[in-house]
Motif scaffolding. Structure first.
Motif: not given
Length: 114
Positions: A56-65
């Motif tokens: 998901x978009x949230x998962x994508x952002x989390x991994x990049x964080x």
């Protein structure tokens, strides 16, 4: 034709440099920081790569964080090596690559949140 992914490519090249520098540290018997640097520095690209197949978009952002946090830790270890008299200095190119990765991650995370 596959689109070029600058942050993925840059983080991979950076990981290769981290491996080489960590090996230099190990040759100088600086084992503890060599291992810390190796883990944090290679984790940046691993998490960016993992984000490419996120759920998901949230998962994508989390991994990049997570990648960004690992980049901050890597920066810390490199700074310690730079300032400690008995450690070999990291090369300027490696520090510049890390800064580029951090800027790209910040931009991608910011854009993805919108």
């Amino acid at each position: 034709m596959k689109k070029r992914n600058e942050v993925l490519e840059l983080s991979f090249e950076f990981a290769l440099q981290i491996i080489n520098y960590s090996e230099l540290l190990e040759e100088r018997r600086k084992y503890v920081i060599a291992r810390q640097l190796l883990k944090a520095g290679t984790s940046i690209g691993a998490n960016i790569r993992e984000a490419q197949s996120c759920e998901s978009k949230a998962d994508f952002i989390h991994k990049l964080k997570i990648s960004h946090k690992e980049s901050e830790e890597t920066d810390y270890w490199l700074l310690l090596c730079e300032k400690a008299a008995s450690y070999p200095n990291p090369n300027v190119e490696m520090k510049a690559m890390l800064l580029s990765i951090q800027k790209l991650l910040t931009k991608i995370i910011s854009t993805s949140r919108k």
